[in-house]
Structures are given as C-alpha cells and as structure tokens.
Design a protein around this motif. Structure first.
Motif, PDB file in Angstrom:
ATOM      1  N   GLN A 174       0.832  -1.205   0.000  1.00  0.00           N
ATOM      2  CA  GLN A 174       0.000   0.000   0.000  1.00  0.00           C
ATOM      3  C   GLN A 174       0.866   1.255   0.000  1.00  0.00           C
ATOM      4  O   GLN A 174       0.574   2.218  -0.707  1.00  0.00           O
ATOM      5  CB  GLN A 174      -0.920   0.007   1.224  1.00  0.00           C
ATOM      6  N   TYR A 175       1.929   1.230   0.799  1.00  0.00           N
ATOM      7  CA  TYR A 175       2.837   2.381   0.866  1.00  0.00           C
ATOM      8  C   TYR A 175       3.504   2.599  -0.489  1.00  0.00           C
ATOM      9  O   TYR A 175       3.575   3.732  -0.973  1.00  0.00           O
ATOM     10  CB  TYR A 175       3.900   2.148   1.941  1.00  0.00           C
ATOM     11  N   ASN A 176       3.985   1.537  -1.103  1.00  0.00           N
ATOM     12  CA  ASN A 176       4.643   1.661  -2.409  1.00  0.00           C
ATOM     13  C   ASN A 176       3.683   2.215  -3.459  1.00  0.00           C
ATOM     14  O   ASN A 176       4.056   3.071  -4.260  1.00  0.00           O
ATOM     15  CB  ASN A 176       5.188   0.304  -2.856  1.00  0.00           C
ATOM     16  N   LYS A 177       2.445   1.745  -3.441  1.00  0.00           N
ATOM     17  CA  LYS A 177       1.451   2.242  -4.396  1.00  0.00           C
ATOM     18  C   LYS A 177       1.173   3.725  -4.161  1.00  0.00           C
ATOM     19  O   LYS A 177       1.120   4.514  -5.107  1.00  0.00           O
ATOM     20  CB  LYS A 177       0.162   1.440  -4.269  1.00  0.00           C
ATOM     21  N   ALA A 178       1.002   4.103  -2.891  1.00  0.00           N
ATOM     22  CA  ALA A 178       0.735   5.509  -2.568  1.00  0.00           C
ATOM     23  C   ALA A 178       1.919   6.381  -2.960  1.00  0.00           C
ATOM     24  O   ALA A 178       1.742   7.497  -3.463  1.00  0.00           O
ATOM     25  CB  ALA A 178       0.423   5.662  -1.078  1.00  0.00           C
ATOM     26  N   TRP A 179       3.141   5.891  -2.754  1.00  0.00           N
ATOM     27  CA  TRP A 179       4.338   6.651  -3.113  1.00  0.00           C
ATOM     28  C   TRP A 179       4.406   6.864  -4.628  1.00  0.00           C
ATOM     29  O   TRP A 179       4.705   7.965  -5.098  1.00  0.00           O
ATOM     30  CB  TRP A 179       5.602   5.950  -2.614  1.00  0.00           C
ATOM     31  N   GLU A 184       1.895   6.908  -6.729  1.00  0.00           N
ATOM     32  CA  GLU A 184       0.845   7.863  -7.089  1.00  0.00           C
ATOM     33  C   GLU A 184       1.273   9.292  -6.767  1.00  0.00           C
ATOM     34  O   GLU A 184       1.025  10.216  -7.542  1.00  0.00           O
ATOM     35  CB  GLU A 184      -0.455   7.519  -6.363  1.00  0.00           C
ATOM     36  N   TYR A 185       1.923   9.467  -5.623  1.00  0.00           N
ATOM     37  CA  TYR A 185       2.419  10.789  -5.226  1.00  0.00           C
ATOM     38  C   TYR A 185       3.469  11.291  -6.221  1.00  0.00           C
ATOM     39  O   TYR A 185       3.430  12.449  -6.657  1.00  0.00           O
ATOM     40  CB  TYR A 185       3.007  10.716  -3.822  1.00  0.00           C
ATOM     41  N   GLU A 186       4.394  10.445  -6.578  1.00  0.00           N
ATOM     42  CA  GLU A 186       5.441  10.836  -7.529  1.00  0.00           C
ATOM     43  C   GLU A 186       4.844  11.176  -8.891  1.00  0.00           C
ATOM     44  O   GLU A 186       5.264  12.145  -9.529  1.00  0.00           O
ATOM     45  CB  GLU A 186       6.480   9.714  -7.669  1.00  0.00           C
ATOM     46  N   LEU A 187       3.870  10.410  -9.329  1.00  0.00           N
ATOM     47  CA  LEU A 187       3.214  10.678 -10.612  1.00  0.00           C
ATOM     48  C   LEU A 187       2.477  12.008 -10.573  1.00  0.00           C
ATOM     49  O   LEU A 187       2.565  12.806 -11.511  1.00  0.00           O
ATOM     50  CB  LEU A 187       2.258   9.547 -10.957  1.00  0.00           C
ATOM     51  N   ALA A 188       1.764  12.256  -9.476  1.00  0.00           N
ATOM     52  CA  ALA A 188       1.040  13.525  -9.335  1.00  0.00           C
ATOM     53  C   ALA A 188       2.017  14.701  -9.312  1.00  0.00           C
ATOM     54  O   ALA A 188       1.764  15.739  -9.925  1.00  0.00           O
ATOM     55  CB  ALA A 188       0.192  13.511  -8.070  1.00  0.00           C
ATOM     56  N   SER A 189       3.138  14.543  -8.637  1.00  0.00           N
ATOM     57  CA  SER A 189       4.145  15.609  -8.583  1.00  0.00           C
ATOM     58  C   SER A 189       4.717  15.884  -9.973  1.00  0.00           C
ATOM     59  O   SER A 189       4.896  17.045 -10.360  1.00  0.00           O
ATOM     60  CB  SER A 189       5.273  15.225  -7.627  1.00  0.00           C
ATOM     61  N   ALA A 190       4.995  14.835 -10.711  1.00  0.00           N
ATOM     62  CA  ALA A 190       5.537  15.002 -12.060  1.00  0.00           C
ATOM     63  C   ALA A 190       4.534  15.700 -12.974  1.00  0.00           C
ATOM     64  O   ALA A 190       4.894  16.598 -13.740  1.00  0.00           O
ATOM     65  CB  ALA A 190       5.935  13.649 -12.640  1.00  0.00           C
ATOM     66  N   LYS A 191       3.267  15.302 -12.876  1.00  0.00           N
ATOM     67  CA  LYS A 191       2.236  15.932 -13.701  1.00  0.00           C
ATOM     68  C   LYS A 191       2.050  17.402 -13.326  1.00  0.00           C
ATOM     69  O   LYS A 191       1.856  18.248 -14.196  1.00  0.00           O
ATOM     70  CB  LYS A 191       0.917  15.184 -13.581  1.00  0.00           C
ATOM     71  N   ALA A 192       2.122  17.709 -12.037  1.00  0.00           N
ATOM     72  CA  ALA A 192       1.983  19.100 -11.602  1.00  0.00           C
ATOM     73  C   ALA A 192       3.138  19.937 -12.139  1.00  0.00           C
ATOM     74  O   ALA A 192       2.944  21.082 -12.564  1.00  0.00           O
ATOM     75  CB  ALA A 192       1.920  19.177 -10.076  1.00  0.00           C
ATOM     76  N   SER A 193       4.343  19.383 -12.138  1.00  0.00           N
ATOM     77  CA  SER A 193       5.496  20.103 -12.675  1.00  0.00           C
ATOM     78  C   SER A 193       5.332  20.356 -14.166  1.00  0.00           C
ATOM     79  O   SER A 193       5.632  21.446 -14.660  1.00  0.00           O
ATOM     80  CB  SER A 193       6.781  19.323 -12.410  1.00  0.00           C
ATOM     81  N   GLU A 194       4.875  19.335 -14.893  1.00  0.00           N
ATOM     82  CA  GLU A 194       4.640  19.504 -16.330  1.00  0.00           C
ATOM     83  C   GLU A 194       3.590  20.582 -16.589  1.00  0.00           C
ATOM     84  O   GLU A 194       3.748  21.407 -17.493  1.00  0.00           O
ATOM     85  CB  GLU A 194       4.171  18.189 -16.941  1.00  0.00           C
ATOM     86  N   ALA A 195       2.536  20.575 -15.801  1.00  0.00           N
ATOM     87  CA  ALA A 195       1.479  21.569 -15.962  1.00  0.00           C
ATOM     88  C   ALA A 195       2.014  22.967 -15.679  1.00  0.00           C
ATOM     89  O   ALA A 195       1.691  23.925 -16.392  1.00  0.00           O
ATOM     90  CB  ALA A 195       0.302  21.252 -15.034  1.00  0.00           C
ATOM     91  N   GLY A 196       2.843  23.098 -14.668  1.00  0.00           N
ATOM     92  CA  GLY A 196       3.437  24.393 -14.344  1.00  0.00           C
ATOM     93  C   GLY A 196       4.311  24.906 -15.473  1.00  0.00           C
ATOM     94  O   GLY A 196       4.268  26.094 -15.821  1.00  0.00           O
ATOM     95  N   ARG A 197       5.113  24.006 -16.046  1.00  0.00           N
ATOM     96  CA  ARG A 197       5.966  24.426 -17.169  1.00  0.00           C
ATOM     97  C   ARG A 197       5.109  24.849 -18.361  1.00  0.00           C
ATOM     98  O   ARG A 197       5.400  25.846 -19.021  1.00  0.00           O
ATOM     99  CB  ARG A 197       6.910  23.290 -17.564  1.00  0.00           C
TER     100      ARG A 197
END
Length: 67
Positions: free
Chosen positions: A15-20, A22-35
């Motif tokens: 569960q922790y690995n899955k949540a991690w 998902e968090y990393e994917l969301a962070s990457a997408k947010a960075s792409e959106a910001g750029r």
C-alpha cells in the motif's frame, strides 16, 4: 502468528509503495502543468495577442477627419 504479521506487513508495504508511486506521478504531472502554463503565459499568449492586435489595426478603417 508470525505469518499473519508478515502478511500484514507486506500488505502495508505494498500500500505504501502504491501511494508513493501515485504521489510521484502527481508531482511530475503538476510540474509539467506548471511548465506548460509558464510557456503559454510568457510566450504563446503574448504572441497571439500581438497578432490579434496587428490584424485588428489592419481591419479598422483609417478615418482621416479634416476640420
């Protein structure tokens, strides 16, 4: 008892690995959106606005009023 604790630990680790991930994917997408927003706001949008203003000036009739 040991097997039950081990199974629970493995489940929590999964569960922790899955949540991690998902968090990393969301962070990457947010960075792409910001750029993308930065590029759109600083380069593309001003260029489009300038083009619209240039065309608008050409469309408007030039009225030379003589007094």
């Amino acid at each position: 008892m040991y097997e039950a604790l081990q199974t629970r630990h493995n489940s929590l680790q999964a569960q922790y690995n899955k949540a991690w991930l998902e968090y990393e994917l969301a962070s990457a997408k947010a960075s792409e959106a910001g750029r993308a927003l930065s590029i759109l706001g600083k380069k593309i949008k001003p260029a489009c606005k300038q083009q619209l203003e240039d065309i608008h000036r050409q469309i408007q009739p030039n009225l030379e009023l003589v007094s």
